[in-house]
Design an enzyme around this catalytic site. Structure first.
Site, mmCIF file in Angstrom:
data_model
loop_
_atom_site.group_PDB
_atom_site.id
_atom_site.type_symbol
_atom_site.label_atom_id
_atom_site.label_comp_id
_atom_site.label_asym_id
_atom_site.label_seq_id
_atom_site.Cartn_x
_atom_site.Cartn_y
_atom_site.Cartn_z
ATOM 1 N N SER A 157 0.845 -1.196 0.000
ATOM 2 C CA SER A 157 0.000 0.000 0.000
ATOM 3 C C SER A 157 0.886 1.254 0.000
ATOM 4 O O SER A 157 1.788 1.361 -0.833
ATOM 5 C CB SER A 157 -0.935 -0.052 1.214
ATOM 6 O OG SER A 157 -1.950 0.904 1.100
ATOM 7 N N ASP A 322 -8.819 -6.432 -4.554
ATOM 8 C CA ASP A 322 -8.415 -5.137 -3.995
ATOM 9 C C ASP A 322 -9.023 -4.031 -4.852
ATOM 10 O O ASP A 322 -8.646 -3.864 -6.007
ATOM 11 C CB ASP A 322 -6.891 -5.046 -3.989
ATOM 12 C CG ASP A 322 -6.369 -3.756 -3.351
ATOM 13 O OD1 ASP A 322 -7.181 -2.860 -3.047
ATOM 14 O OD2 ASP A 322 -5.146 -3.657 -3.146
ATOM 15 N N HIS A 355 -8.029 -5.142 -0.172
ATOM 16 C CA HIS A 355 -6.728 -4.495 0.013
ATOM 17 C C HIS A 355 -5.957 -5.120 1.178
ATOM 18 O O HIS A 355 -4.741 -5.245 1.140
ATOM 19 C CB HIS A 355 -6.961 -3.007 0.263
ATOM 20 C CG HIS A 355 -5.714 -2.187 0.278
ATOM 21 N ND1 HIS A 355 -4.855 -2.122 -0.792
ATOM 22 C CD2 HIS A 355 -5.166 -1.403 1.239
ATOM 23 C CE1 HIS A 355 -3.839 -1.311 -0.488
ATOM 24 N NE2 HIS A 355 -4.000 -0.880 0.733
#
Lengths: 381, 381
Positions: A157, A322, A355
């Site tokens: 991320s 995601d 995610h």
């Protein structure tokens, strides 16, 4: 090691702090006159100083990536699934360095720290920091630790964005870059979610324009809302369905506004517990660092051109469900790297966890990650 | 008609209100002793009373679906794209009835109305209303207007859920049901977004447990956040990209928390202007009606079984980029109807506008809608 701690954990760890006495110039044009970085290390630095790996954390992460601080800890560090003896980031082979970023609230200099120029907490006067600023501060940390070149810089991320920025800004100081569940820049929708989170915090009457410390309060409601919203974007629709479905907490509708569906209960709990462990000003800064990240902008929007200086080899990983940073965003990075003839391995992992998958011990993911880190280890000698 | 109003508009319209003196039993077990419904009509009821069409509105909609209330109006009703002379819901052929739902804040009885039992505004004492309750109240309205059977009941989003519920609850009272951009029930993610919106409103210190009217205030911040969040789910990632991209309002980063990206400016504007025209308690009620909608639950989760009584013919429409109620959710409805041998036409419209597409004059959508309404008109005779 006490028997309660699993054998594949790094076990008990103690954070360390380094003070940096020289000013750090920031992208915003201001500078931090001095600063602290708190970090943890796992494993041993080899004699050649060639096996060091940098872990970059995401929005709400910190330096505590693996192991336990005490036997009383109920949970290990945030990336326990991937860091430890025999795990992809194998602490038998690598010397792992995991700092808390500037602007953080867990020990590195940030809004809760005392501003030496005023004797009071920085609060809203803490400068906006960028991914580039973090990378520069991490390079200072590397210097102090005597690490000239990282075997790999790794993150998921927002952490993956740092791994990408490292390869651009210090091409000779890393052999490998591992970019997981990231994007080359935020979409308008990503920014929109961040903006709602920021507005939730900043419109909380307890925010006091960021000076809530002086009022002996915190913008609880706003930070709770921001976290609840974040959680929706971390999970996939499918994982929410699997986890909660439309299950009712008391088995029937109560025709009121108390918690009814399990998903409501989960979100409220996540929101409440976050408030006790995270600073609102730090949250604001982290979302801005996300919004601002756009390495291609310096090359007129041409990511391949921006990546021209890159020397590192890449592993890029995305997860099918995601929707915060979807596989297509990772493929933008892969495409730009490929255009520049940079060696890149790409894995799109079938996963329903959204995610958050990058934190989970998903077999296909762990296998790909381990195989790549085996190559990184081979490069050490 | 004044020349400023387009020829294909229904022109100037005046809402009407009917008072219902009999109690309405509600799904929650309570009853409304009496109530008002405000509504607009467009077109003329034919002698056979067979050409009436009911429009059901969505979360923040109301009875003002088409035309203008005065020459000073800057905007027409919310479904001007689809209602008017020569439009899909052709007012030259149909008598269109568009009510504001119970619990609303635009004239039908809702939280802002005076509770006859206390002489004060209902506020949080207004009962939780369901899609089923709305349908029952709309049936009362039909009785009063002398409409035994609707030529069609039509709605988008939460309005589409009403059109579906009508076909289940009053199978003989509608010939056609038009269900646009809807779902047979909310997903956990849908509920999660609603929950964050509710928490934003209810945690606003100006909410006063829903009695803000008595404190001469409104939970502005909370309602603004709820609306901002809603807007993210109404637009697709792509439409946000097309509309705003990562465009900066002042051409450069300002390293602060003021509005920077165009998308932030848009959301703040949408949030602020909503507060001036909508009631927070109504917003809470509408989100609950969405969360509770689940016609299959009475049939043990079997939607096809729940749809068994249905006699209406259906048009179901979805939009490719709608991620609030994606095409797969519409296909669940189509599948259940098909299993019961109910005639159903289904159109999946290629559109980048997300959930909001149902309000837009997208040619393929308008054509499909018009063609279906031609069939509805043929059924009148």
């Amino acid at each position: 090691m006490p028997e309660e701690i699993p054998k594949d954990s790094v076990g008990l760890v103690t954070p360390q702090t380094l003070h940096f006495d020289m000013p750090l110039g920031l992208d915003c044009g201001r500078e931090l006159p001095e600063y602290d970085l708190i970090y943890e290390t796992y494993g041993e630095l080899n004699a050649e100083r060639s096996n060091a790996v940098l872990i970059c954390h995401a929005l709400s992460g910190d330096h505590h990536a693996a192991g336990y601080h005490s036997m009383a800890d109920r949970k290990p560090g945030w990336w326990e699934s991937c860091i430890g003896p025999g795990k992809p980031i194998d602490t038998n082979r690598f010397f792992v360095v995991s700092p808390n970023n500037l602007g953080g609230c867990k020990g590195s200099t940030g809004p809760v720290s005392i501003n030496p120029q005023t004797g009071k907490r920085y609060g809203p006067d803490f400068p906006i920091v960028t991914v580039g600023d973090w990378v520069r501060s991490q390079a200072q940390l590397a210097d102090r630790l005597g690490i000239e070149r990282w075997a790999a810089v790794i993150g998921g991320s927002l952490g993956g964005m740092q791994a990408l920025q490292w390869a651009i800004d210090f091409p000779e100081r890393l052999r490998h870059s591992v970019v997981i569940a990231a994007a080359p820049k935020l979409s308008a929708q990503n920014i929109a979610f961040n903006e709602v989170a920021r507005q939730a915090i900043m419109s909380d009457p307890d925010f006091h324009e960021g000076r809530y410390y002086e009022f002996d309060t915190v913008p609880r409601r706003g930070l709770m809302l921001a976290r609840m919203l974040g959680h929706i974007t971390y999970l996939s629709d499918e994982s929410m369905r699997n986890k909660f479905g439309r299950e009712l907490r008391q088995g029937k509708l109560n025709y009121g506004f108390d918690v009814e569906f399990q998903v409501e209960s989960y979100l409220r709990y996540q929101g409440r517990s976050f408030v006790d462990r995270f600073d609102a000003n730090t949250y604001l800064l982290m979302t801005k660092a996300l919004d601002y990240f756009d390495p291609a902008s310096k090359a007129g929007g041409d990511l391949a051109a921006a990546l021209k200086p890159v020397q590192a080899h890449f592993l890029v990983v995305s997860f099918t469900s995601d929707w915060r940073f979807s596989p297509s965003r990772s493929r933008e990075i892969v495409k730009a790297l490929t255009e520049g003839d940079n060696p890149v391995a790409y894995a799109e992992i079938e996963a329903h966890q959204g995610h958050d998958a990058f934190l989970m011990p998903i077999p296909q993911y762990i296998n790909v990650f381990r195989a790549y880190m085996d190559r990184v280890a081979e490069d050490l000698s």
